[in-house]
Design a protein around this motif. Structure first.
Motif, mmCIF file in Angstrom:
data_model
loop_
_atom_site.group_PDB
_atom_site.id
_atom_site.type_symbol
_atom_site.label_atom_id
_atom_site.label_comp_id
_atom_site.label_asym_id
_atom_site.label_seq_id
_atom_site.Cartn_x
_atom_site.Cartn_y
_atom_site.Cartn_z
ATOM 1 N N PHE A 41 0.825 -1.207 0.000
ATOM 2 C CA PHE A 41 0.000 0.000 0.000
ATOM 3 C C PHE A 41 0.860 1.257 0.000
ATOM 4 C CE2 PHE A 41 -2.576 3.208 2.412
ATOM 5 C CZ PHE A 41 -3.412 3.510 1.351
ATOM 6 N N VAL A 42 2.017 1.222 0.637
ATOM 7 C CA VAL A 42 2.922 2.383 0.608
ATOM 8 C C VAL A 42 3.331 2.676 -0.834
ATOM 9 C CG1 VAL A 42 5.225 3.202 1.253
ATOM 10 C CG2 VAL A 42 3.751 2.160 2.972
ATOM 11 N N GLY A 43 3.572 1.618 -1.610
ATOM 12 C CA GLY A 43 3.855 1.816 -3.033
ATOM 13 C C GLY A 43 2.715 2.520 -3.726
ATOM 14 N N ALA A 44 1.489 2.082 -3.417
ATOM 15 C CA ALA A 44 0.303 2.697 -4.020
ATOM 16 C C ALA A 44 0.089 4.118 -3.500
ATOM 17 C CB ALA A 44 -0.922 1.841 -3.734
ATOM 18 N N MET A 45 0.436 4.380 -2.243
ATOM 19 C CA MET A 45 0.258 5.718 -1.659
ATOM 20 C C MET A 45 1.026 6.774 -2.443
ATOM 21 S SD MET A 45 0.504 4.963 2.432
ATOM 22 C CE MET A 45 0.682 6.697 2.858
ATOM 23 N N ALA A 46 2.248 6.451 -2.830
ATOM 24 C CA ALA A 46 3.047 7.426 -3.571
ATOM 25 C C ALA A 46 2.537 7.574 -4.997
ATOM 26 C CB ALA A 46 4.512 7.010 -3.565
ATOM 27 N N LYS A 47 2.312 6.445 -5.664
ATOM 28 C CA LYS A 47 1.909 6.501 -7.071
ATOM 29 C C LYS A 47 0.520 7.108 -7.221
ATOM 30 C CE LYS A 47 4.271 4.421 -9.752
ATOM 31 N NZ LYS A 47 5.542 4.817 -10.354
ATOM 32 N N SER A 48 -0.398 6.772 -6.318
ATOM 33 C CA SER A 48 -1.764 7.288 -6.391
ATOM 34 C C SER A 48 -1.985 8.485 -5.474
ATOM 35 C CB SER A 48 -2.767 6.181 -6.049
ATOM 36 O OG SER A 48 -2.797 5.211 -7.066
ATOM 37 N N ALA A 49 -0.908 9.115 -5.051
ATOM 38 C CA ALA A 49 -0.946 10.409 -4.344
ATOM 39 C C ALA A 49 -1.867 10.401 -3.128
ATOM 40 C CB ALA A 49 -1.368 11.520 -5.307
ATOM 41 N N GLN A 50 -1.601 9.464 -2.212
ATOM 42 C CA GLN A 50 -2.372 9.410 -0.973
ATOM 43 C C GLN A 50 -1.606 10.114 0.148
ATOM 44 O OE1 GLN A 50 -5.723 7.699 -0.840
ATOM 45 N NE2 GLN A 50 -5.143 8.456 -2.860
ATOM 46 N N PHE A 51 -2.344 10.734 1.052
ATOM 47 C CA PHE A 51 -1.743 11.419 2.198
ATOM 48 C C PHE A 51 -0.857 10.438 2.979
ATOM 49 C CE2 PHE A 51 -1.848 12.390 6.726
ATOM 50 C CZ PHE A 51 -1.450 13.708 6.735
ATOM 51 N N PRO A 52 0.355 10.823 3.359
ATOM 52 C CA PRO A 52 0.974 12.148 3.211
ATOM 53 C C PRO A 52 1.914 12.269 2.009
ATOM 54 C CG PRO A 52 2.220 10.858 4.777
ATOM 55 C CD PRO A 52 1.127 9.950 4.259
ATOM 56 N N SER A 79 -1.045 16.211 -18.256
ATOM 57 C CA SER A 79 -1.768 16.184 -16.986
ATOM 58 C C SER A 79 -3.013 15.323 -17.101
ATOM 59 C CB SER A 79 -2.155 17.603 -16.567
ATOM 60 O OG SER A 79 -1.017 18.424 -16.434
ATOM 61 N N SER A 80 -3.720 15.449 -18.217
ATOM 62 C CA SER A 80 -4.942 14.666 -18.397
ATOM 63 C C SER A 80 -4.632 13.179 -18.429
ATOM 64 C CB SER A 80 -5.647 15.088 -19.688
ATOM 65 O OG SER A 80 -4.912 14.700 -20.830
ATOM 66 N N LEU A 81 -3.526 12.810 -19.065
ATOM 67 C CA LEU A 81 -3.170 11.397 -19.165
ATOM 68 C C LEU A 81 -2.705 10.846 -17.825
ATOM 69 C CD1 LEU A 81 -3.015 9.161 -21.288
ATOM 70 C CD2 LEU A 81 -0.641 9.786 -21.703
ATOM 71 N N ILE A 82 -1.880 11.602 -17.113
ATOM 72 C CA ILE A 82 -1.382 11.162 -15.807
ATOM 73 C C ILE A 82 -2.524 11.040 -14.800
ATOM 74 C CG2 ILE A 82 0.001 11.875 -13.822
ATOM 75 C CD1 ILE A 82 2.046 13.001 -15.739
ATOM 76 N N HIS A 83 -3.454 12.000 -14.832
ATOM 77 C CA HIS A 83 -4.513 12.056 -13.829
ATOM 78 C C HIS A 83 -5.686 11.149 -14.156
ATOM 79 C CE1 HIS A 83 -3.404 15.608 -11.252
ATOM 80 N NE2 HIS A 83 -2.472 15.615 -12.174
ATOM 81 N N ALA A 84 -5.869 10.837 -15.419
ATOM 82 C CA ALA A 84 -7.088 10.133 -15.800
ATOM 83 C C ALA A 84 -6.983 8.633 -15.583
ATOM 84 C CB ALA A 84 -7.416 10.437 -17.262
ATOM 85 N N ALA A 85 -6.074 7.992 -16.258
ATOM 86 C CA ALA A 85 -6.119 6.526 -16.217
ATOM 87 C C ALA A 85 -4.758 5.866 -16.231
ATOM 88 C CB ALA A 85 -6.914 6.021 -17.427
ATOM 89 N N THR A 86 -3.718 6.607 -16.049
ATOM 90 C CA THR A 86 -2.415 5.962 -16.181
ATOM 91 C C THR A 86 -1.657 5.978 -14.860
ATOM 92 O OG1 THR A 86 -1.598 8.024 -17.125
ATOM 93 C CG2 THR A 86 -2.251 6.336 -18.656
ATOM 94 N N MET A 87 -0.751 6.924 -14.683
ATOM 95 C CA MET A 87 0.163 6.836 -13.547
ATOM 96 C C MET A 87 -0.555 6.754 -12.202
ATOM 97 S SD MET A 87 3.315 9.282 -12.557
ATOM 98 C CE MET A 87 4.257 9.024 -11.053
ATOM 99 N N VAL A 88 -1.441 7.700 -11.925
ATOM 100 C CA VAL A 88 -2.052 7.718 -10.599
ATOM 101 C C VAL A 88 -3.001 6.541 -10.399
ATOM 102 C CG1 VAL A 88 -1.822 10.207 -10.340
ATOM 103 C CG2 VAL A 88 -3.891 9.275 -11.372
ATOM 104 N N ALA A 89 -3.520 5.989 -11.491
ATOM 105 C CA ALA A 89 -4.403 4.822 -11.370
ATOM 106 C C ALA A 89 -3.615 3.548 -11.112
ATOM 107 C CB ALA A 89 -5.240 4.671 -12.638
ATOM 108 N N ALA A 90 -2.302 3.592 -11.368
ATOM 109 C CA ALA A 90 -1.484 2.384 -11.204
ATOM 110 C C ALA A 90 -1.487 1.897 -9.761
ATOM 111 C CB ALA A 90 -0.053 2.664 -11.668
#
Length: 667
Positions: free
Chosen positions: A230-241, A257-268
């Motif tokens: 989950f720590v891995g996911a916290m950083a990639k999916s921008a979870q607090f902190p 920004s649209s690609l990173i935020h929509a379905a790629t990096m942060v969704a990983a």
């Protein structure tokens, strides 16, 4: 259709991944000679068609397909590389393709004329390759490699305009914070391998997988393993902190920004925790739900006071990711993936529409030589008169984000909220704080996205000019936005606009929840949320359109929101500055203590060496040379006497005789 063209799902999925990589290689070789983006666009079109026709349609709601190939061997341990095609992986792969395609089309117009456009297409193809490879990886180590490649590609894209100092700082910040999460992911991989001796997802979590057959480790060890992932996911999916990198990532082009935020990096990150969901015990799941709810709440608070149109959407993304993470924490990971899918479309549309607005504001600034920020919503207003199509499309996406009926966001957000209430009621007591928080966040979401719409498209244009030259976005930008607008409606995901159970995504996963369904919630909660959102929009209309805003500019709550709760300042003081002070201290210690000791020993050694050289030269060599010189002198005298010349012998004899006579006289 796959049989018709003799393309198996495995081959099709591999081609889906490799096509963007081939495009990346070709563009890397061509360099500035190719600035059209045709190669990247052609590759992603083919990938999308293959993913839809030969992979998703063949695998969805069918038995999983796995293909393994020998990779490398260390001692007796063999590792394989391969493909895993199940409902989760093919859905993720399709989402990445379907979102990347309109972004590519949009970018042709949005990025036209940029001097670094050849790099843009190259980086975009690399990014798509990494995300597509991540989606179908059949083992955790292979997934980790693509995970790192996604981070590297995002680093390149965020810092695309590398001549801007803010862009350079933003991509470094994203890269460093994600390394923290990657360490957690790596520890999770090591922990799983130490327990089960395998990293293959089928071997671990298949119907007869090691996770179910082998005796599990202790509760504490399982909690540690789950939290590591989950720590891995916290950083990639921008979870607090670890969320602070994502707002700064707005320094990249808006299409990025649209690609990173929509379905790629942060969704990983969400995809990862859904993939390894069986590893999480109740303690880890509760931790995940708590972090997700905190993230959703603080991000919504921070979005309220932002003035940068892209930063508002960035905090919106963080908040919606919090919803997805909570869904995983309560055991409804299928609802998380459902919201990931719906969010991909309306969030991508929000960014592309924002990009169209920024595009026109930037042209206005350049043409009139204005000193304004083209992304500041306080410089906008009344744009619906000049950009009506963009206004309609952005409004549809905003309604979906706010969770209004007839939109896809209404269905997926209801799925998460109702499941979280059912989970909390099942556990009782303080657990209810989590769904109540999400309910409040849902209403706040409607308010801040309503604020954006009202300030950008309603009222009077705030920059007073004699001629305001603002135009509607071009057709090549509107086309992708119209497609995304259609996908933001309920019809793409369910034939029933009011019941999420009919969604084809939830039907494909068919997850059995560990709590009882409460039917009354399916009626009460949507009504409460819709009324709350409508009231928040009415308040926003009164504040921002009718200009009855009650707060003063210097209000501390506005400053708190605008400055993101001063978290960046806290991190700067306690982590960055502390690290710099520690580094300076270590530098001083190294220079004056370590180097001082070494240099001191060197000085003493050189002194001893010089003294030894003097003794050797003047005492040892001096004595030897003196003896040698004396011997040489005596020899020289003897050579002078014994030289074979008669006159010298007579002279010598005369001298001896003379000395003898003088001796006798004196005596």
């Amino acid at each position: 259709m796959g049989d018709l063209l003799n393309i198996s799902p495995v081959l099709g999925s591999i081609l889906v991944v490799l096509l963007p990589f081939v495009a990346f290689l070709i563009q890397a070789m061509l360099g500035k000679r190719d600035q059209s983006g045709n190669i990247s666009l052609f590759a992603i079109i083919l990938s999308t068609l293959l993913s839809l026709l030969f992979v998703f349609s063949e695998v969805w709601k069918s038995d999983p397909i796995a293909a393994n190939y020998a990779w490398f061997t260390i001692g007796k341990n063999s590792f394989q590389i391969g493909v895993l095609l199940n409902n989760l992986s093919v859905l993720m792969q399709l989402i990445v393709c379907v979102i990347a395609l309109p972004v590519h089309i949009y970018s042709r117009a949005y990025m036209k004329g940029d001097p670094g456009i050849h790099r843009y297409w190259m980086y975009l193809s690399l990014f798509c390759f990494a995300m597509l490879g991540l989606s179908i990886s059949n083992n955790l180590f292979m997934m980790y490699i693509f995970w790192e490649l996604v981070g590297f590609a995002s680093y390149l894209l965020i810092g695309f305009w590398f001549t801007k100092e803010s862009a350079v700082q933003a991509n470094k910040k994203a890269f460093i914070i994600n390394r923290i999460g990657d360490l957690g992911f790596l520890l999770g991989i090591a922990s799983v391998y130490s327990m089960y001796g395998s990293l293959n997802l089928v071997e671990l979590f298949g119907k007869e997988g090691l996770f179910y057959e082998t005796a599990q480790a202790s509760e504490g060890w399982m909690t540690f393993t789950g939290i590591c992932f989950f720590v891995g996911a916290m950083a990639k999916s921008a979870q607090f902190p670890l969320h602070v990198w994502l707002p700064d990532a707005m320094e990249g082009p808006t299409a990025v920004s649209s690609l990173i935020h929509a379905a790629t990096m942060v969704a990983a990150g969400v995809f990862l925790i859904c993939t390894v969901f069986p590893l999480f015990n109740e303690t880890a799941l509760l931790f995940i739900a708590i972090i997700g709810s905190i993230t959703a709440f603080i991000a919504a608070i921070f979005a309220l006071g932002q003035r940068d149109i892209k930063r508002i959407l960035a905090f919106s993304t963080i908040s919606q990711l919090g919803f997805m993470v909570v869904a995983v924490g309560v055991g409804a990971w299928d609802a998380a993936m459902f919201h990931l899918a719906t969010h991909a479309f309306f969030k991508c549309l929000l960014f592309l529409a924002a990009g169209a607005v920024i595009h026109e504001m930037a042209h206005l600034k350049e043409k009139n030589n204005l000193d304004i920020d083209p992304q500041d919503i306080n410089n906008m207003g009344g744009l619906r008169k000049w950009m009506p199509k963009t206004f309609i499309l952005m409004s549809i996406a905003s309604l979906a984000l706010a969770g209004f009926p007839l939109t896809s966001g209404f269905l997926s957000k209801d799925a998460i909220l109702i499941s979280s209430y059912e989970w909390a009621i099942h556990h009782g007591a303080l657990y209810l704080l989590i769904p109540i928080t999400l309910t409040l966040v849902s209403i706040l979401t409607a308010f801040y996205i309503g604020r954006l719409i009202f300030k950008v498209f309603f009222g009077e244009f705030r920059i007073k000019l004699e001629h305001t030259h603002i135009h509607e976005a071009s057709n090549s930008m509107l086309g992708p936005m119209i497609f995304l607008g259609i996908c933001s409606l309920f019809v793409v995901f369910s034939w029933n606009p009011l019941a999420y159970h009919h969604s084809f995504i939830l039907g494909g996963f068919n997850v059995q929840y560990p709590f009882t369904e409460i039917h009354s919630l399916h009626l009460i909660l949507p009504i409460v949320l819709t009324l709350g959102s409508a009231i928040s929009w009415a308040i926003g209309w009164n504040w921002y359109v009718k200009n009855k805003y009650p707060l003063q500019a210097g209000n501390p709550w506005i400053a708190f929101s605008l400055n993101q709760g001063y978290l960046n300042e806290v991190y700067q003081k306690f982590f960055v500055n502390s690290t710099l002070r520690l580094s300076n201290g270590l530098y001083w210690f190294d220079k004056h203590i370590v180097d001082g000791l070494v240099n001191g020993l060197g000085t003493v050694t050189r002194g001893l060496a010089n003294f030894s050289a003097w003794v050797d030269k003047y005492l040892v060599d001096g004595l030897v040379n003196s003896i040698g010189g004396t011997t040489n002198y005596i020899g020289h005298l003897l050579r002078w006497v014994q030289n074979g010349r008669l006159q010298n012998y007579l002279g010598f004899a005369f001298t001896v005789l003379l000395i003898g006579i003088i001796y006798l006289i004196i005596k």
